[in-house]
Scaffold this motif. Structure first.
Motif, PDB file in Angstrom:
ATOM      1  N   GLN A   1      11.390  10.835  -9.898  1.00 21.94           N
ATOM      2  CA  GLN A   1      11.774   9.474 -10.265  1.00 21.94           C
ATOM      3  C   GLN A   1      12.203   8.658  -9.045  1.00 21.94           C
ATOM      4  O   GLN A   1      11.918   7.473  -8.948  1.00 21.94           O
ATOM      5  N   ARG A   2      12.892   9.298  -8.106  1.00 20.17           N
ATOM      6  CA  ARG A   2      13.372   8.579  -6.921  1.00 20.17           C
ATOM      7  C   ARG A   2      12.193   8.069  -6.080  1.00 20.17           C
ATOM      8  O   ARG A   2      12.187   6.914  -5.658  1.00 20.17           O
ATOM      9  N   THR A   3      11.207   8.903  -5.846  1.00 19.70           N
ATOM     10  CA  THR A   3      10.043   8.491  -5.060  1.00 19.70           C
ATOM     11  C   THR A   3       9.278   7.388  -5.782  1.00 19.70           C
ATOM     12  O   THR A   3       8.830   6.423  -5.159  1.00 19.70           O
ATOM     13  N   GLU A   4       9.143   7.516  -7.088  1.00 15.78           N
ATOM     14  CA  GLU A   4       8.463   6.487  -7.874  1.00 15.78           C
ATOM     15  C   GLU A   4       9.194   5.149  -7.748  1.00 15.78           C
ATOM     16  O   GLU A   4       8.574   4.101  -7.537  1.00 15.78           O
ATOM     17  N   THR A   5      10.511   5.180  -7.845  1.00 16.73           N
ATOM     18  CA  THR A   5      11.309   3.963  -7.730  1.00 16.73           C
ATOM     19  C   THR A   5      11.225   3.376  -6.329  1.00 16.73           C
ATOM     20  O   THR A   5      11.125   2.153  -6.157  1.00 16.73           O
ATOM     21  N   GLU A   6      11.250   4.235  -5.312  1.00 17.76           N
ATOM     22  CA  GLU A   6      11.097   3.759  -3.935  1.00 17.76           C
ATOM     23  C   GLU A   6       9.754   3.057  -3.762  1.00 17.76           C
ATOM     24  O   GLU A   6       9.655   2.036  -3.080  1.00 17.76           O
ATOM     25  N   GLY A   7       8.727   3.601  -4.379  1.00 17.89           N
ATOM     26  CA  GLY A   7       7.407   2.986  -4.299  1.00 17.89           C
ATOM     27  C   GLY A   7       7.386   1.602  -4.923  1.00 17.89           C
ATOM     28  O   GLY A   7       6.837   0.655  -4.358  1.00 17.89           O
ATOM     29  N   LYS A   8       8.004   1.484  -6.082  1.00 19.86           N
ATOM     30  CA  LYS A   8       8.077   0.171  -6.729  1.00 19.86           C
ATOM     31  C   LYS A   8       8.868  -0.815  -5.875  1.00 19.86           C
ATOM     32  O   LYS A   8       8.507  -1.989  -5.766  1.00 19.86           O
ATOM     33  N   THR A   9       9.942  -0.321  -5.255  1.00 19.18           N
ATOM     34  CA  THR A   9      10.762  -1.177  -4.382  1.00 19.18           C
ATOM     35  C   THR A   9       9.956  -1.629  -3.168  1.00 19.18           C
ATOM     36  O   THR A   9      10.013  -2.800  -2.781  1.00 19.18           O
ATOM     37  N   ASP A  10       9.209  -0.717  -2.554  1.00 16.12           N
ATOM     38  CA  ASP A  10       8.377  -1.076  -1.403  1.00 16.12           C
ATOM     39  C   ASP A  10       7.339  -2.130  -1.783  1.00 16.12           C
ATOM     40  O   ASP A  10       7.069  -3.051  -1.014  1.00 16.12           O
ATOM     41  N   GLN A  11       6.750  -1.983  -2.971  1.00 18.86           N
ATOM     42  CA  GLN A  11       5.758  -2.963  -3.417  1.00 18.86           C
ATOM     43  C   GLN A  11       6.397  -4.347  -3.600  1.00 18.86           C
ATOM     44  O   GLN A  11       5.814  -5.367  -3.213  1.00 18.86           O
TER      45      GLN A  11
ATOM     46  N   LYS B   1       5.066   9.671  -9.681  1.00 18.07           N
ATOM     47  CA  LYS B   1       4.637   9.908 -11.067  1.00 18.07           C
ATOM     48  C   LYS B   1       3.999  11.288 -11.210  1.00 18.07           C
ATOM     49  O   LYS B   1       4.267  12.008 -12.169  1.00 18.07           O
ATOM     50  N   VAL B   2       3.136  11.630 -10.259  1.00 16.56           N
ATOM     51  CA  VAL B   2       2.420  12.904 -10.327  1.00 16.56           C
ATOM     52  C   VAL B   2       3.382  14.081 -10.224  1.00 16.56           C
ATOM     53  O   VAL B   2       3.231  15.079 -10.935  1.00 16.56           O
ATOM     54  N   THR B   3       4.373  13.971  -9.340  1.00 20.01           N
ATOM     55  CA  THR B   3       5.297  15.080  -9.124  1.00 20.01           C
ATOM     56  C   THR B   3       6.514  15.035 -10.046  1.00 20.01           C
ATOM     57  O   THR B   3       7.313  15.966 -10.049  1.00 20.01           O
ATOM     58  N   GLY B   4       6.653  13.931 -10.786  1.00 19.83           N
ATOM     59  CA  GLY B   4       7.809  13.792 -11.662  1.00 19.83           C
ATOM     60  C   GLY B   4       9.081  13.425 -10.913  1.00 19.83           C
ATOM     61  O   GLY B   4      10.185  13.580 -11.435  1.00 19.83           O
TER      62      GLY B   4
ATOM     63  N   ILE C   1       0.843  -1.201   0.000  1.00 21.63           N
ATOM     64  CA  ILE C   1       0.000   0.000   0.000  1.00 21.63           C
ATOM     65  C   ILE C   1       0.878   1.251   0.000  1.00 21.63           C
ATOM     66  O   ILE C   1       0.686   2.164  -0.806  1.00 21.63           O
ATOM     67  N   LYS C   2       1.848   1.271   0.913  1.00 22.22           N
ATOM     68  CA  LYS C   2       2.762   2.416   1.006  1.00 22.22           C
ATOM     69  C   LYS C   2       3.502   2.608  -0.319  1.00 22.22           C
ATOM     70  O   LYS C   2       3.644   3.731  -0.802  1.00 22.22           O
ATOM     71  N   GLY C   3       3.941   1.511  -0.903  1.00 21.20           N
ATOM     72  CA  GLY C   3       4.663   1.585  -2.164  1.00 21.20           C
ATOM     73  C   GLY C   3       3.801   2.117  -3.290  1.00 21.20           C
ATOM     74  O   GLY C   3       4.262   2.899  -4.128  1.00 21.20           O
ATOM     75  N   GLY C   4       2.545   1.704  -3.315  1.00 20.87           N
ATOM     76  CA  GLY C   4       1.633   2.200  -4.346  1.00 20.87           C
ATOM     77  C   GLY C   4       1.423   3.696  -4.240  1.00 20.87           C
ATOM     78  O   GLY C   4       1.418   4.413  -5.253  1.00 20.87           O
TER      79      GLY C   4
END
Length: 65
Positions: free
Chosen positions: A24-34, A19-22, A9-12
């Motif tokens: 890339q690091r946060t997006e990648t962290e989210g994928k890693t958490d998932q 993605k919304v803010t552009g 959930i946190k990763g999503g």
């Protein structure tokens, strides 16, 4: 709730925020958490299956949670 569900959930949320803010690091962290959540859930499933095998071999009929 499975131990990996919160990570998923946190990763999503992180992935979408990235993605919304552009960012890339946060997006990648989210994928890693998932992915981490998927691994935790898989580990829990294997552990439960192993307990089931053990119980069937020992004749233990007590349900475990």
């Amino acid at each position: 709730m499975a131990s990996g569900t919160m990570d998923k959930i946190k990763g999503g949320v992180k992935e979408v925020a990235g993605k919304v803010t552009g960012d890339q690091r946060t997006e990648t962290e989210g994928k890693t958490d998932q992915t981490k959540g998927d691994v935790k859930n898989a580990t829990d499933n294997v552990s439960e299956a192993a307990k089931g095998v053990r119980d069937s071999l020992t004749g233990d009929k007590t349900p475990r949670h």
